[in-house]
Design a protein around this motif. Sequence first.
Motif, short mmCIF file in Angstrom:
data_model
loop_
_atom_site.label_atom_id
_atom_site.label_comp_id
_atom_site.label_asym_id
_atom_site.label_seq_id
_atom_site.Cartn_x
_atom_site.Cartn_y
_atom_site.Cartn_z
N LYS A 100 0.82 -1.21 0.00
CA LYS A 100 0.00 0.00 0.00
C LYS A 100 0.86 1.25 0.00
O LYS A 100 0.60 2.22 -0.74
N ARG A 101 1.93 1.25 0.82
CA ARG A 101 2.81 2.41 0.86
C ARG A 101 3.51 2.61 -0.49
O ARG A 101 3.65 3.73 -0.97
N ARG A 102 3.93 1.50 -1.13
CA ARG A 102 4.60 1.61 -2.42
C ARG A 102 3.65 2.16 -3.48
O ARG A 102 4.04 3.00 -4.32
N LYS A 103 2.40 1.71 -3.48
CA LYS A 103 1.42 2.23 -4.44
C LYS A 103 1.16 3.71 -4.22
O LYS A 103 1.04 4.49 -5.17
N GLU A 104 1.05 4.11 -2.97
CA GLU A 104 0.82 5.52 -2.70
C GLU A 104 2.00 6.37 -3.16
O GLU A 104 1.81 7.48 -3.70
N LEU A 105 3.22 5.86 -2.97
CA LEU A 105 4.40 6.60 -3.40
C LEU A 105 4.45 6.72 -4.92
O LEU A 105 4.74 7.80 -5.47
N ASP A 106 4.14 5.62 -5.63
CA ASP A 106 4.13 5.67 -7.09
C ASP A 106 3.06 6.63 -7.59
O ASP A 106 3.28 7.40 -8.55
N ALA A 107 1.91 6.63 -6.97
CA ALA A 107 0.85 7.53 -7.41
C ALA A 107 1.23 8.98 -7.16
O ALA A 107 0.92 9.88 -7.97
N ALA A 108 1.92 9.23 -6.06
CA ALA A 108 2.34 10.61 -5.78
C ALA A 108 3.39 11.09 -6.77
O ALA A 108 3.41 12.26 -7.17
N GLN A 109 4.26 10.17 -7.21
CA GLN A 109 5.28 10.55 -8.18
C GLN A 109 4.66 10.81 -9.55
O GLN A 109 5.10 11.70 -10.27
N LEU A 135 -14.97 6.73 -11.79
CA LEU A 135 -14.00 6.70 -10.70
C LEU A 135 -14.55 5.84 -9.57
O LEU A 135 -15.67 6.07 -9.09
N LYS A 136 -13.82 4.89 -9.16
CA LYS A 136 -14.24 4.01 -8.07
C LYS A 136 -13.02 3.51 -7.33
O LYS A 136 -11.92 3.44 -7.89
N ASP A 137 -13.23 3.16 -6.10
CA ASP A 137 -12.13 2.66 -5.28
C ASP A 137 -11.85 1.21 -5.62
O ASP A 137 -12.77 0.40 -5.80
N GLU A 138 -10.59 0.90 -5.72
CA GLU A 138 -10.19 -0.47 -6.00
C GLU A 138 -10.20 -1.28 -4.70
O GLU A 138 -9.71 -0.83 -3.67
#
Length: 341
Positions: A100-109, A135-138
Motif C-alpha cells: 500500500k505504501r509503495r502504491k501511494e508513493l508511485d501515485a504521488a510521483q 471513478l471508483k475505489d479499488e
Amino acid sequence: MQERNVTTSTGAMAYTFQHPPQGFVHPQYRDPAVPSASATTTTSMGRKQYANIMHDRRVYRGSTYAATPVSTHMKEEEARKERELLRRKKEMAERAASIKRRKELDAAQRRLATPPPVVGRQHIDVQTEEFLEELKDEVEVVQQETQTDPMLDRPATPKYVPTKSGRDAETQIHEKDLFHFDDAVDPILDVMVGKTMEQAMLEVLQEEELELLRQQQLEFEQRRKEELLEAQRLEAREKRLFEEKERRKKQEIERIQREKETREKLQARQFAKVYLMNLENRVFARLQDEGWFQDRVVHEVEFDFFPWLMDEVKVELEKKQRARLLVDDLIRQVVAMQLEA
C-alpha cells in the motif's frame, strides 16, 4: 384423663372422643453434647456442619460432557499451530502495508504538482482525457491459505453422574418416643368402631327410608295411572255424547230443511193449480180480443181480395195514364204540323 360421650338421635348412637394434650416422657431430640461417629462436626452451639466434598469450592463443578480430556502433546501441538497462525497473519499484514505504501508513493510521483488553492477555495479532481471513466475505489484482494487438522478419534463418553443436591440429615426415634400404642390406639379404635356402627345404622335407616319412598312412589304411580284411565274414560264418554249431540242436531236441521222444501213445493203446486184453473179461457179470450181468431171471409177479403183489387186498379190506371200521354203527344204533333204548314 379420657372422656366418652354417647348420644342417641333417631335411634342411632353417635360416639365422640376427647383427650387433653400431654407432653412426651422421653426427649424428642438427641442431646447435642453427645459426640457422633458420623462424618460430621459439631459446633459449640450444637449445630452440625457437614463435611461433604460436593460443598468444597476447590472441587470443579460442571457437566462431564463440556470438557474433553486432551493430552499434553495435543496441547503443545495446538499452541504451536496458534503461534504459526499469528506469525503468518503478522507477515501478511506487513506485506499488505508495504504494498500500500509503495502504491501511494508511485501515485504521488506520477501525479503532477499543482499549486495550493487560494484562501476560500479548494481543488477538485477533473478528468482531462478524451473519454471519461468512472471513478471508483479499488478493492484490495488478498489470498490466504489454511490447512485443517487431521481427523481425531472421539474419546469414549464418560458415564453420566448426576450432581447431588440438598442436605443430608438424620435423626433417631427410640421406642416409646412418639406415643404409647395401648394408651393412644384404644380411644382411636373406639371412635372408629363407633363411627363405623353409626354410619352402618345411618345407611340402614337410609335404605329403609328409600324403600318406603319407593313404595310410596309406586302407590302414587298406581293412583296416577288409575286417575289417568278414569280421565280418559270420562273424556271418551264426553266425546261420544258430543258426537251424538252433533249428529242429532244435524238430523234435525236436515228434517227442518226437508219440511221447508215440502211446504214450499205444496204452496207452489196450489198456486199453480189456482193460477191454471181458468187459464185456457182467459188465453182464448185475450187472443180473440187481440184479433188472432177472425172470420175467414173477412180475412180473405182483407188479405187476399183487396190486395188483388188494388193491384188491378193500379194497372188500369197506369194504362189510362199511358194512353192519355200518347194522345197528348199526338195532339202536339198535329198542332205543330199545322203551324208549320
